[in-house]
Design an enzyme around this catalytic site. Structure first.
Site, PDB file in Angstrom:
ATOM      1  N   HIS A 176       0.832  -1.205   0.000  1.00  0.00           N
ATOM      2  CA  HIS A 176       0.000   0.000   0.000  1.00  0.00           C
ATOM      3  C   HIS A 176       0.864   1.251   0.000  1.00  0.00           C
ATOM      4  CE1 HIS A 176      -3.159   2.839   0.976  1.00  0.00           C
ATOM      5  NE2 HIS A 176      -2.518   3.190   2.080  1.00  0.00           N
ATOM      6  N   GLU A 227     -10.837   2.282   3.197  1.00  0.00           N
ATOM      7  CA  GLU A 227      -9.561   1.679   3.561  1.00  0.00           C
ATOM      8  C   GLU A 227      -9.873   0.410   4.340  1.00  0.00           C
ATOM      9  OE1 GLU A 227      -6.824   4.363   5.438  1.00  0.00           O
ATOM     10  OE2 GLU A 227      -6.396   5.411   3.560  1.00  0.00           O
ATOM     11  N   ASP A 243     -11.573   2.400   7.495  1.00  0.00           N
ATOM     12  CA  ASP A 243     -11.143   3.732   7.912  1.00  0.00           C
ATOM     13  C   ASP A 243     -11.313   4.677   6.722  1.00  0.00           C
ATOM     14  OD1 ASP A 243     -10.221   5.541   9.777  1.00  0.00           O
ATOM     15  OD2 ASP A 243      -8.136   5.292   9.198  1.00  0.00           O
ATOM     16  N   ARG A 274      -9.986  11.730   0.151  1.00  0.00           N
ATOM     17  CA  ARG A 274      -8.684  11.878  -0.491  1.00  0.00           C
ATOM     18  C   ARG A 274      -8.379  13.318  -0.891  1.00  0.00           C
ATOM     19  NH1 ARG A 274      -6.107   7.508   1.251  1.00  0.00           N
ATOM     20  NH2 ARG A 274      -7.107   5.567   0.616  1.00  0.00           N
ATOM     21  N   GLN A 325      -7.696  15.263   2.278  1.00  0.00           N
ATOM     22  CA  GLN A 325      -6.440  14.769   2.858  1.00  0.00           C
ATOM     23  C   GLN A 325      -5.222  15.278   2.079  1.00  0.00           C
ATOM     24  OE1 GLN A 325      -6.179  10.511   2.823  1.00  0.00           O
ATOM     25  NE2 GLN A 325      -4.353  10.431   4.095  1.00  0.00           N
ATOM     26  N   LYS A 328      -9.550  12.251   7.602  1.00  0.00           N
ATOM     27  CA  LYS A 328      -9.672  10.916   8.202  1.00  0.00           C
ATOM     28  C   LYS A 328     -10.601  10.880   9.417  1.00  0.00           C
ATOM     29  CE  LYS A 328      -7.620   7.845   7.225  1.00  0.00           C
ATOM     30  NZ  LYS A 328      -7.986   6.767   6.277  1.00  0.00           N
ATOM     31  N   THR A 366     -14.761   6.215  11.263  1.00  0.00           N
ATOM     32  CA  THR A 366     -14.040   4.947  11.175  1.00  0.00           C
ATOM     33  C   THR A 366     -15.023   3.861  11.596  1.00  0.00           C
ATOM     34  OG1 THR A 366     -11.903   5.958  11.712  1.00  0.00           O
ATOM     35  CG2 THR A 366     -12.109   3.579  12.030  1.00  0.00           C
TER      36      THR A 366
END
Length: 388
Positions: free
Chosen positions: A120, A186, A220, A224, A227, A240, A244
């Protein structure tokens, strides 16, 4: 109403007597009485009722609205309770899984997210830094992570509201504000801490089992575009922290003994507190599957993770940080070497999208090899995207 179920489940059921994950549930007739349940096949054992009937010394620990008191009781108690639960599987205190409401199974104390997959990290590095080394110089020397937001950890099935925030494309003159346009998944594996450790008492690799109670699946979610604009120089924040998702079921760590496997070969020498060359195999052979709107898009292998959960725990505490009951940490995105083994849409589409649309439902499932050819199940983690 509670009922009896056969003590023997259909062959191949991943939630048999070798799995027995813990959760918290309510029933329609007692919506204000959350208590601890144990999943067995397609049913939930009311652990508190069974413990009371059998005069168990652990009845009070099991008649709780969260797992935290059981987590805090320590590994000898975890093992004793698990042994007793196995003797209650032919009793009357079962509810169909379809008829109960599941809740966040533990109160989250702190939340840490790692970045433990070399595949990853390499894939993302190539997308974000095409003219530089994919891995940063520190990546092979320590488990990279960040401290997340415990208050937005939610149970599987909770809708995920598309987050708002700033974003700025490289060609834009200034940032704009609005809903995330590149909402991603994620696929991760999480670890729930039971036994605490005081400040200035680092947890060595060999004490991993004494502190970690169980394992669950995690999504999670990641914004994007938000971020990418905010993460330099301090890292993930609004991209983020909005949600979650974790499974409603925590599978005991001891259930994965058969699935233990060696991590990938180390390419750089490790400092003593992270050196696991003489430790028990730190990897776990968990096979994940990610679906969007019913279509399987990828199958990430957790066995390929470079950094193990024991190393992550050791690193979390080496600076003197305390460990609390209910602390929760996740592996970071699970990705393997194949294009059909990546754990997020960023990798799957090489950064080009498409990403998640409103109304999309994501489901992550997983299992690991168990004794005598059985499967150890992890409760699914689901979430549906709704407009902000």
């Amino acid at each position: 109403m509670p009922e009896h179920i056969p003590s023997e489940l259909p062959e191949g059921d991943p939630f048999g007597a070798d799995t027995l994950p813990y959760g918290v549930f309510t029933t329609p007739d007692a919506p204000d009485h959350p208590r601890i349940g144990v999943r067995y096949g397609a049913h939930v054992l009311d652990a508190a009722a069974a413990a009371a009937e059998h005069g168990s010394a652990y009845a009070d620990l099991l008649d709780q609205p969260v797992l935290n008191p059981l987590l805090a009781a320590g590994r000898p108690v975890w093992q004793a309770v698990r042994a007793e639960v196995r003797t209650w599987l032919d009793g009357p205190h079962f509810h169909p899984l379809s008829e109960v409401t599941l809740h966040l199974p533990f109160e989250v104390a702190d939340y840490v997210d790692f970045y433990a997959s070399e595949h990853h990290a390499t894939n993302v590095g190539r997308i974000f830094r095409p003219n530089a080394e994919a891995l940063t110089p520190n990546w092979k020397h320590l488990p990279i992570g960040y401290h997340g937001r415990a208050g937005t950890v939610v149970v599987s099935g909770t809708d995920v509201v598309r987050p708002l925030g700033q974003r700025k494309a490289p060609a834009d003159e200034r940032p704009s504000f609005g809903p995330c346009a590149k909402l991603d998944i994620e696929a991760e594996v999480g670890f729930v801490v039971g036994t605490p450790a005081p400040a200035n008492t680092p947890v060595p690799l060999g004490d991993f089992r004494e502190h970690v109670f169980g394992v669950c699946l995690v999504n999670d979610w990641s914004a994007r575009d938000i971020q990418q604009w905010e993460y330099v120089p301090l890292g993930p924040f609004l991209g983020k922290s909005f949600a979650t998702s974790v499974s409603a079921w925590i599978t005991p760590l001891d259930a994965f003994d058969t699935a233990r496997t060696a991590p990938p070969e180390r390419t750089h020498p490790l400092l003593p507190y992270l050196d696991d060359s003489a430790a028990e195999p730190g990897g776990i052979d968990i096979r994940l599957e990610v679906s969007i709107n019913g279509e399987v898009i990828t199958r990430p292998p957790f066995a390929s993770m470079y950094w193990t959960a024991a190393q992550q725990l050791a690193h979390m505490t080496i600076n003197g940080a305390s460990l609390r009951t209910g602390d929760f940490y996740a592996s970071g995105t699970v990705s393997g070497p194949g294009e059909d083994q990546v754990g997020c849409l960023l990798e799957l589409t090489k950064g080009k999208g498409p990403y998640l649309a409103d109304g999309d439902e994501v489901v992550i499932t997983g299992w690991a090899p168990g004794p005598n050819g059985s499967r150890i199940g992890l409760g699914e983690v689901t979430g549906r995207i709704i407009a902000g």
